[in-house]
Design a protein around this motif. Structure first.
Motif, PDB file in Angstrom:
ATOM      1  N   UNK A  33       0.809  -1.218   0.000  1.00 36.90           N
ATOM      2  CA  UNK A  33       0.000   0.000   0.000  1.00 36.90           C
ATOM      3  C   UNK A  33       0.842   1.268   0.000  1.00 36.90           C
ATOM      4  N   UNK A  34       2.057   1.197  -0.520  1.00 37.00           N
ATOM      5  CA  UNK A  34       2.912   2.373  -0.585  1.00 37.00           C
ATOM      6  C   UNK A  34       3.353   2.564  -2.023  1.00 37.00           C
ATOM      7  N   UNK A  35       2.933   3.643  -2.648  1.00 38.88           N
ATOM      8  CA  UNK A  35       3.210   3.871  -4.056  1.00 38.88           C
ATOM      9  C   UNK A  35       3.937   5.188  -4.254  1.00 38.88           C
ATOM     10  N   UNK A  36       4.786   5.199  -5.287  1.00 37.54           N
ATOM     11  CA  UNK A  36       5.624   6.353  -5.556  1.00 37.54           C
ATOM     12  C   UNK A  36       5.612   6.677  -7.050  1.00 37.54           C
ATOM     13  N   UNK A  37       5.980   7.918  -7.348  1.00 38.54           N
ATOM     14  CA  UNK A  37       6.269   8.329  -8.712  1.00 38.54           C
ATOM     15  C   UNK A  37       7.782   8.384  -8.867  1.00 38.54           C
ATOM     16  N   UNK A  38       8.297   7.600  -9.815  1.00 37.15           N
ATOM     17  CA  UNK A  38       9.730   7.562 -10.107  1.00 37.15           C
ATOM     18  C   UNK A  38       9.946   8.195 -11.469  1.00 37.15           C
ATOM     19  N   UNK A  39      10.839   9.175 -11.550  1.00 42.25           N
ATOM     20  CA  UNK A  39      11.079   9.904 -12.797  1.00 42.25           C
ATOM     21  C   UNK A  39      12.546   9.793 -13.195  1.00 42.25           C
ATOM     22  N   UNK A  40      12.772   9.538 -14.482  1.00 45.90           N
ATOM     23  CA  UNK A  40      14.116   9.381 -15.028  1.00 45.90           C
ATOM     24  C   UNK A  40      14.285  10.349 -16.197  1.00 45.90           C
ATOM     25  N   UNK A  41      15.342  11.124 -16.178  1.00 46.45           N
ATOM     26  CA  UNK A  41      15.575  12.081 -17.254  1.00 46.45           C
ATOM     27  C   UNK A  41      15.819  11.366 -18.582  1.00 46.45           C
ATOM     28  N   UNK A  42      15.133  11.844 -19.609  1.00 48.23           N
ATOM     29  CA  UNK A  42      15.315  11.267 -20.947  1.00 48.23           C
ATOM     30  C   UNK A  42      16.712  11.557 -21.499  1.00 48.23           C
ATOM     31  N   UNK A  43      17.387  12.544 -20.902  1.00 50.83           N
ATOM     32  CA  UNK A  43      18.722  12.902 -21.387  1.00 50.83           C
ATOM     33  C   UNK A  43      19.754  11.812 -21.117  1.00 50.83           C
ATOM     34  N   UNK A  44      19.403  10.840 -20.254  1.00 51.99           N
ATOM     35  CA  UNK A  44      20.321   9.739 -19.962  1.00 51.99           C
ATOM     36  C   UNK A  44      20.389   8.728 -21.106  1.00 51.99           C
ATOM     37  N   UNK A  45      19.444   8.809 -22.042  1.00 56.45           N
ATOM     38  CA  UNK A  45      19.371   7.849 -23.140  1.00 56.45           C
ATOM     39  C   UNK A  45      19.493   8.581 -24.481  1.00 56.45           C
ATOM     40  N   UNK A  46      20.039   7.899 -25.463  1.00 59.66           N
ATOM     41  CA  UNK A  46      20.167   8.515 -26.783  1.00 59.66           C
ATOM     42  C   UNK A  46      18.897   8.305 -27.595  1.00 59.66           C
ATOM     43  N   UNK A  47      18.934   8.688 -28.888  1.00 58.48           N
ATOM     44  CA  UNK A  47      17.735   8.601 -29.716  1.00 58.48           C
ATOM     45  C   UNK A  47      17.275   7.166 -29.936  1.00 58.48           C
ATOM     46  N   UNK A  48      18.172   6.201 -29.727  1.00 59.32           N
ATOM     47  CA  UNK A  48      17.801   4.790 -29.856  1.00 59.32           C
ATOM     48  C   UNK A  48      17.400   4.159 -28.528  1.00 59.32           C
ATOM     49  N   UNK A  49      17.227   5.002 -27.510  1.00 60.49           N
ATOM     50  CA  UNK A  49      16.845   4.574 -26.158  1.00 60.49           C
ATOM     51  C   UNK A  49      17.950   3.784 -25.461  1.00 60.49           C
ATOM     52  N   UNK A  50      19.188   3.892 -25.958  1.00 63.70           N
ATOM     53  CA  UNK A  50      20.325   3.241 -25.310  1.00 63.70           C
ATOM     54  C   UNK A  50      20.907   4.169 -24.249  1.00 63.70           C
ATOM     55  N   UNK A  51      21.400   3.583 -23.171  1.00 66.63           N
ATOM     56  CA  UNK A  51      21.974   4.374 -22.086  1.00 66.63           C
ATOM     57  C   UNK A  51      23.273   5.032 -22.559  1.00 66.63           C
ATOM     58  N   UNK A  52      23.383   6.333 -22.337  1.00 69.76           N
ATOM     59  CA  UNK A  52      24.584   7.053 -22.737  1.00 69.76           C
ATOM     60  C   UNK A  52      25.696   6.826 -21.722  1.00 69.76           C
ATOM     61  N   UNK A  53      26.940   6.662 -22.162  1.00 68.42           N
ATOM     62  CA  UNK A  53      28.064   6.570 -21.220  1.00 68.42           C
ATOM     63  C   UNK A  53      28.167   7.859 -20.403  1.00 68.42           C
ATOM     64  N   UNK A  54      28.588   7.726 -19.132  1.00 66.86           N
ATOM     65  CA  UNK A  54      28.733   8.900 -18.272  1.00 66.86           C
ATOM     66  C   UNK A  54      29.780   8.632 -17.206  1.00 66.86           C
ATOM     67  N   UNK A  55      30.589   9.622 -16.933  1.00 67.64           N
ATOM     68  CA  UNK A  55      31.557   9.532 -15.843  1.00 67.64           C
ATOM     69  C   UNK A  55      30.864   9.845 -14.520  1.00 67.64           C
TER      70      UNK A  55
END
Length: 335
Positions: A288-310
């Motif tokens: 009974x505990x629900x949340x909204x989780x948000x992820x920036x689209x900037x972390x992924x490229x146009x193909x929805x692949x995760x971008x490398x990051x330091x």
């Protein structure tokens, strides 16, 4: 603003002045006192009145039990216990923080009772019922959460509570500092792993002239040690290693591990414009505990692949977790 709710448990007529002083002290501390004579326990018609007292203990954070010379009203649950006895037992069963105070006269005579409990017909002057002493026997027999403080006056009792609550707050701050230290060590470990991988890449490809291979291998190392994984582990309370390479794999993990459902748009959680640059999920973090989780689209490229990051390029605002409160939910506090 969230406030600790403090339940005051005792017999009423002999300790009503003490209850009044405790109520004022709790309010002065900025906390919320819960006393049945003040109408702070909602009663209904479906159950016995004492059941509503026990149910209210589910919604408090601390219980103060004061034991004096009167046994009080007998509980319908057992002729061995009074209602205030069951209140204390309920709080201990639920793992609530309890503070037990016994009037000094009662406490002194209790040790006489211990030596003479097998003597029939003995009369005690400080209690109206020997069941008071039998219950103190039970308190001492408990393995934890049963510290007893004898008191002569209310200022003495209040001073003790003030010091105890200061100690609780200090422990909370120490715990927060420990969490920050562990988080910092995890980040250092992540940076070290990334650097080791890059050093190995440089050593093994130093004689090769294929820059594309070097870049591809470097990206793979950065993806394996992406700071998004450690940030999600911390935010979503994940104890195991987390890894994915694209948004679809992240969707699948959220669906299976956190009952995540992707939303078209974010509910109005802030006084700001819609966050179209974020992918939004409704996730569950417990019953009974629900949340909204948000992820920036900037972390992924146009193909929805995760971008490398330091690790040094990470920004905590790239992901967020906000609880969806439902009517009747109680605010949580650190102790």
């Amino acid at each position: 603003m969230a406030k600790p709710r403090i339940f005051v448990s005792s017999t009423f007529y002999d300790l009503r002045l003490a209850r009044g002083e405790l109520e004022h002290f709790i309010r002065d501390m900025g906390y919320e006192p819960v006393l049945n004579e003040r109408g702070q326990i909602p009663y209904g018609k479906e159950s016995a009145l004492e059941d509503y007292c026990y149910n209210e203990i589910n919604k408090v954070h601390i219980l103060i039990s004061i034991i004096g010379g009167r046994f009080g009203s007998q509980s319908k649950a057992s002729d061995k216990y009074s209602i205030s006895n069951i209140e204390l037992k309920t709080a201990q069963k639920q793992g609530k923080q309890v503070y037990i105070f016994i009037e000094s006269g009662v406490m002194s005579e209790y040790f006489t009772y211990v030596k003479n409990k097998d003597v029939k017909g003995i009369q005690y002057s400080h209690v109206d019922d020997v069941r008071v002493y039998k219950f103190i026997d039970e308190i001492y027999a408990m393995s934890a959460n049963n510290q007893i403080f004898p008191f002569d006056s209310m200022p003495q009792l209040i001073t003790y509570l003030r010091e105890q609550w200061a100690g609780l707050f200090e422990r909370f701050l120490d715990g927060e500092a420990q969490v920050r230290l562990v988080d910092m060590m995890n980040k250092m470990e992540q940076v070290t792993s990334t650097l080791e991988g890059l050093a190995e890449l440089y050593r093994t490809t130093s004689t090769s002239g294929d820059s594309d291979d070097k870049n591809r291998m470097m990206d793979e190392i950065l993806i394996q040690n992406h700071p998004l994984f450690s940030a999600m582990r911390k935010l979503l309370r994940v104890r195991y290693r987390l890894f994915f390479t694209n948004e679809h794999e992240m969707d699948e993990w959220l669906r299976y591990a956190r009952a995540g459902k992707k939303l078209v748009s974010s509910p109005k959680l802030w006084d700001e414009e819609d966050r179209d640059d974020f992918t939004v999920y409704n996730v569950s973090m417990g019953k009974d505990t629900h949340y909204i989780f948000q992820v920036s689209k900037s972390l992924f490229d146009e193909n929805k692949s995760l971008k490398p990051m330091l690790p040094g390029d990470w920004d905590d605002s790239l992901i967020s977790l906000v609880e969806l409160n439902t009517p009747g939910d109680d605010d949580e506090i650190p102790f």
